[in-house]
Design a protein around this motif. Structure first.
Motif, PDB file in Angstrom:
ATOM      1  N   GLY A 167     -79.335  67.591 -18.030  1.00  0.00           N
ATOM      2  CA  GLY A 167     -79.897  66.630 -17.933  1.00  0.00           C
ATOM      3  C   GLY A 167     -79.552  65.264 -17.464  1.00  0.00           C
ATOM      4  N   MET A 175     -79.743  61.745 -15.802  1.00  0.00           N
ATOM      5  CA  MET A 175     -80.832  60.669 -16.659  1.00  0.00           C
ATOM      6  C   MET A 175     -81.823  59.831 -15.966  1.00  0.00           C
ATOM      7  N   ARG A 207     -90.075  64.473 -17.543  1.00  0.00           N
ATOM      8  CA  ARG A 207     -88.204  64.346 -18.811  1.00  0.00           C
ATOM      9  C   ARG A 207     -88.232  66.973 -18.890  1.00  0.00           C
ATOM     10  N   ASP A 218     -86.759  67.318 -23.786  1.00  0.00           N
ATOM     11  CA  ASP A 218     -86.827  66.242 -24.201  1.00  0.00           C
ATOM     12  C   ASP A 218     -85.430  64.974 -24.587  1.00  0.00           C
ATOM     13  N   TRP A 219     -85.040  64.048 -25.010  1.00  0.00           N
ATOM     14  CA  TRP A 219     -83.987  63.860 -25.475  1.00  0.00           C
ATOM     15  C   TRP A 219     -83.871  63.757 -26.661  1.00  0.00           C
ATOM     16  N   LEU A 220     -85.605  64.161 -27.361  1.00  0.00           N
ATOM     17  CA  LEU A 220     -85.372  64.442 -28.946  1.00  0.00           C
ATOM     18  C   LEU A 220     -84.231  66.162 -29.742  1.00  0.00           C
ATOM     19  N   TYR A 278     -83.217  68.013 -27.244  1.00  0.00           N
ATOM     20  CA  TYR A 278     -81.662  68.370 -26.409  1.00  0.00           C
ATOM     21  C   TYR A 278     -81.149  66.618 -26.817  1.00  0.00           C
ATOM     22  N   VAL A 311     -78.754  63.379 -26.317  1.00  0.00           N
ATOM     23  CA  VAL A 311     -76.769  63.328 -26.410  1.00  0.00           C
ATOM     24  C   VAL A 311     -75.890  62.493 -27.206  1.00  0.00           C
TER      25      VAL A 311
END
Lengths: 770, 156
Positions: free
Chosen positions: A358, A360, A442, A698-700, A702, A704
């Motif tokens: 993941g 940045m 992403r 995405d960051w939702l 996956y 962190v």
């Protein structure tokens, strides 16, 4: 207050800047990305080949101004290794840091040092630089001796100026000495890649005389980064450069049936749709046009085949699968006999999921494939020289036609996929005959980037009546740590090439091991072995596995160090006392004691006795790790919400011994970041997938760690051991965290969570069954 | 396509771009301003952060048409182009960040926070930084830097 100008004036001395390097005969195209096209076109002459490691000029060049350029195959991946290497070189040459300029990871200008990885840049990668600098110093002193007419032993150096002891007015600078006669020397090379060592005239300094090494000097890159003046690979702009985006299959193993790019063609700036087997990409004149075209193209893929097992049953799948390969790591005494003499048997299985790098910045690279095959690639890969070979294989050209110019990207933490973005850029550039910059969206990184492997470990131990260990067994099952070779040396290494029909031909396997590096307790009657589970799908799988920071280390140590805690509980002992009584290594014991002291550890058995029935319970846990000689002990304090199972890490103490410390300030920053990132991996990181694809996009999907999840306090205790060589610090403090948190949850709740990450659902379930 | 007037770091520009093009790509590709960087394109990470009329916003999802006539500031314009902004200096002094790819979000959000709230508590910071990611895990140093910039010694 420093002015931007002052910071920028330092820029002259920094990596990737400056003018031509005299004596190399090479256009310094790594200098300023915007100059690159002038350097490589229209003549088509691109710098090729690789510098030979046995010539001093391949490592070091002194400019008339006195600036010393160092050429290294190592790269900076965000942990400050460039500054540390500068300190090492500056130390040997007695020059100030602002007199040293690094050129890193350019295959045409730097020797192949195996790239970065395995926390080895200082442990192994510094050796050639230290010895090249020592050789240069020796030659320079001879030259100065002749020039000044005094013997070498009457000379001393300061700030790159040689002067006569007691007569400082008699002096000559390195720059003056080499103005007319370039510094040349030959070196003896042993080993290769990251294990390369060189020797020349002149011995490196004694550690006891170090003045620059060991100092907390500020990192060379941070002021420019924070001032907004840094250029990452995403900022490389080559004149005539086009922008590419890729379109991946709708499911694992899907084949392209048809494509309709008519809607994309009407987008202003659209250039071309590129289809090679299942590889689909689009090229446009600007990024927004490329993104719009990517979204407009309609691709018809074959039906999903349900090629992945159900995620909920992944560990059953791994246990039942016939291993692709098996290996015994360690055997001591007779395990079965040891179990027979036990009065207590402890058994447990630990499971840890696929995780994503993941990064940045999603993968990004610029490739310029010219019609004659001469190719330049800008990429943030950790392995530029290996990638030069892989690209040559992909393009079917000689290696020396390919130049990889490493350019810093976001932190990669292994083979994240920057190489795959480069593969995409190469395929697209070749198709359009122009330089192409590809940046992934992403989902291209989170869904389609390579993954750290899922790991499960069965643990068994026997204890006698005194709580002594009589037998110990470790059996791992894991997807290979190198389904995708971390060294991109083959055409089939890249995701794009696999989609284009070139198979992954890597035949190596990598296990989740114990006994080589993980803190090895000298138990009697030990057996440690492991099995590699075959890839779920052989090519272009979004669950293909490879190196992720401290490959398999956090997962294997989760099993061993949590199990040690279970054994301590079974023996009725304090977890630290149990460890100390079973360890011999003095440095490991020292980090444990240092962490315990800083934390204020109160010896007692776990779990903590319940005094009331509060909503939030607190606990503390310890775990240790040894990676490449670096000893780490981490103690965490957690708060567990009993109703929800939510875990918050409230405090972390980490004691760290990596031998000689080169730069305590940047070391501390790297350890702190390791601790936070590994807390994230322990608590929330898990690649989600269904039968047909990875569903973390995405960051939702996956998540962190974010500001809301931060510990109140993070404390790092550095144990400096100048008498031991520097070992690594990039990964070791990531290693014990999963286990330390697991142990703290147990201390708080009495529940042992044997599957990571420690999400509220898992913790709650463990509490319910404990 | 439309001609859109933008004011970035005090300079006026007219760009000929699609009106739905996110500000991020206009800044990067038309104006060659590197600092907002692409991280997710979904306003989930903050790598693309710019300051728009005093607020830290995500340029990756902001159509260029919506910023016409407004004042956009990027990281390298934070100190007015000649000086470093004190917030930047605090981050340098604290030696924050590993790779630094995410730092637009943190430094710009810290600046916007401190402009409105010169002595933020940890809870204030948590709120201001809710939408940000630092994959490397430099958070400990980030909080130290914000406290330093605010002239605060301890967390409150």
């Amino acid at each position: 207050m420093a002015s931007v100008e002052k910071i920028l004036s330092r820029r002259t001395f920094l990596r990737n800047t400056g003018g031509l390097v005299i004596g190399f005969g090479l256009a310094d195209v790594s200098v300023l990305p915007r100059m690159i096209a002038q350097a490589v076109t229209p003549s088509g002459k691109v710098v090729t080949g690789n510098p030979v490691p046995d010539a001093l000029t391949s490592w070091l060049h002194i400019e008339p101004s006195g600036i010393i350029r160092i050429f290294t195959g190592k790269t900076e991946i965000g942990m400050g290794v460039e500054t540390a290497l500068m300190q090492i070189v500056g130390e040997e040459l007695d020059v100030a840091l602002d007199q040293v300029v690094f050129v890193m990871g350019d295959t045409s200008k730097t020797p192949d040092q195996g790239g970065v990885g395995g926390s080895s840049s200082l442990a192994m990668g510094a050796d050639p630089l230290r010895n090249a600098a020592a050789a240069a110093r020796s030659l320079l002193l001879d030259m100065a001796s002749q020039r000044l007419g005094v013997p070498v032993d009457q000379l001393e150096v300061s700030g790159g100026v040689v002067h006569v002891k007691g007569a400082p007015s008699q002096h000559v600078s390195y720059g003056e000495l080499t103005k007319d006669v370039p510094l040349q020397g030959s070196l003896v090379v042993t080993g290769a890649g990251s294990a390369m060592s060189i020797k020349g005239r002149g011995k490196p300094k004694a550690v006891s005389s170090y003045k620059l090494v060991g100092q907390p000097v500020p990192r060379i890159d941070l002021p420019l980064k924070i001032a907004g003046k840094w250029e990452y690979v995403v900022d490389v702009r080559v004149p005539g450069m086009l922008h590419g985006r890729v379109i991946r299959p709708a499911s694992v193993g899907a084949n392209l049936l048809s494509i309709d790019d008519a809607p994309a063609r009407s987008i202003r700036g659209y250039v071309k749709t590129v289809v090679i087997n299942n590889f689909v990409g689009v090229v446009a004149e600007n990024e927004w046009a490329a993104i719009k075209a990517m979204r407009a193209i309609k691709v018809n893929w074959s039906e999903p085949q349900q090629l992945f097992p159900e995620q909920a049953k992944i560990y059953d799948y791994m246990r039942q699968a016939t291993p692709k390969a098996s290996m015994e790591f360690l055997k001591v005494g007779n395990f079965e006999a040891g179990m027979q003499s036990a009065t207590k048997k402890v058994e447990a299985t630990y499971e840890f999921p696929f995780q994503s790098h993941g990064t940045m910045g999603p993968g990004c690279a610029v490739a310029d494939v010219q019609p004659d095959g001469v190719t330049t690639v800008w990429c943030g890969t950790q392995k530029p020289h290996a990638m030069q070979i892989g690209i040559a294989d992909l393009l079917k050209v000689a290696r020396d036609k390919v130049r990889v110019i490493w350019t810093e990207d976001s932190g990669s933490y292994g083979r994240a996929g920057f190489e795959d973005a480069a593969g995409d850029a190469i395929l697209l550039s070749r198709a359009v005959g122009k330089p192409v910059r590809v940046q992934w969206m992403r989902a291209d990184m989170t869904r389609w980037g390579s993954k750290g492997p899922a790991v499960m470990v069965d643990m068994t131990a026997g204890l006698d009546q005194q709580g002594k260990v009589t037998a110990f067994r470790f059996t791992s099952r894991a997807f290979s740590g190198v389904e995708t070779n971390f060294l991109p040396v083959m055409a089939g290494n890249f995701l794009g090439s696999q989609l284009a029909g070139i198979p992954n031909t890597n035949v190596r396997d990598e296990y989740a091991a114990w006994g080589h590096e993980t803190a090895a307790y000298p138990f009697p009657n030990v057996i440690a072995n492991g099995h590699v589970v075959a890839a779920l799908y052989p090519n272009a799988s979004p669950l293909r596995t490879t190196h992720l920071r401290d490959p398999e280390g956090p997962a294997a140590t989760y099993a061993t160090e949590s199990f040690i805690d279970e054994m301590a509980a079974a023996a009725g002992m304090d977890p630290i006392a149990f460890r100390l009584s079973n360890l011999e290594d003095a440095r490991t014991k020292a980090v444990i004691r240092a962490a315990a002291e800083k934390f204020g550890w109160d010896p007692r058995t776990s779990p903590k006795k319940k005094v009331a029935n509060p909503e939030v319970v607190k606990g503390r846990g310890i775990a240790i790790g040894d990676r490449g000689g670096t000893r780490v002990a981490t103690i965490v304090e957690v708060e567990v919400a009993r109703k929800t199972g939510a875990v918050r890490v409230s405090r972390i103490v980490c004691a760290h011994d990596c031998g000689l410390i080169v730069n305590p300030s940047s070391l501390k920053g790297t350890i702190e970041a390791n601790l936070i990132q590994s807390t994230s991996r322990s608590l929330m990181e898990e690649v989600m997938f269904d039968r047909n694809n990875v569903t973390s996009v995405d960051w939702l999907s996956y998540p962190v760690l974010r500001a809301a999840n931060l510990p109140d306090k993070v404390e790092v205790v550095l144990l400096n051991h100048p008498e031991f060589p520097s070992t690594g610090a990039g990964e070791p403090s990531s290693r014990p965290m999963v286990a330390a948190i697991c142990n703290a949850i147990f201390d708080a709740t009495g529940a042992r969570v044997r599957q990571g990450p420690f999400t509220p659902v898992r913790v709650k379930a463990a509490m319910a069954s404990s | 396509m439309a001609n859109i007037d933008l004011k970035v770091n005090g300079k006026s520009h007219t760009v000929d771009v699609d009106s739905d093009c996110p500000v991020l790509y206009v800044l990067r590709d038309n104006l060659e301003l590197n600092n907002p960087r692409f991280g997710c394109g979904l306003a989930q990470c903050g790598a693309c952060t710019v300051i728009l009329d005093g607020d830290a916003v995500r340029s990756c999802v902001l159509p260029v048409s919506s910023v016409a006539g407004k004042e956009v500031t990027t990281l390298d314009g934070l100190g007015g182009g000649e000086k470093l902004h004190p917030v930047q200096q605090a981050f340098i002094d604290e030696q924050v960040f590993q790779c630094g790819y995410c730092l637009n979000g943190w430094v710009m959000s810290a600046k916007a926070l401190l402009d409105k709230n010169p002595h933020p508590t940890d809870v204030d910071m948590e709120k201001a930084f809710r939408g940000l990611i630092c994959r490397c895990g430099s958070h400990v140093g980030i909080y130290r830097a914000v406290r330093r910039a605010a002239g605060m010694k301890e967390s409150v």
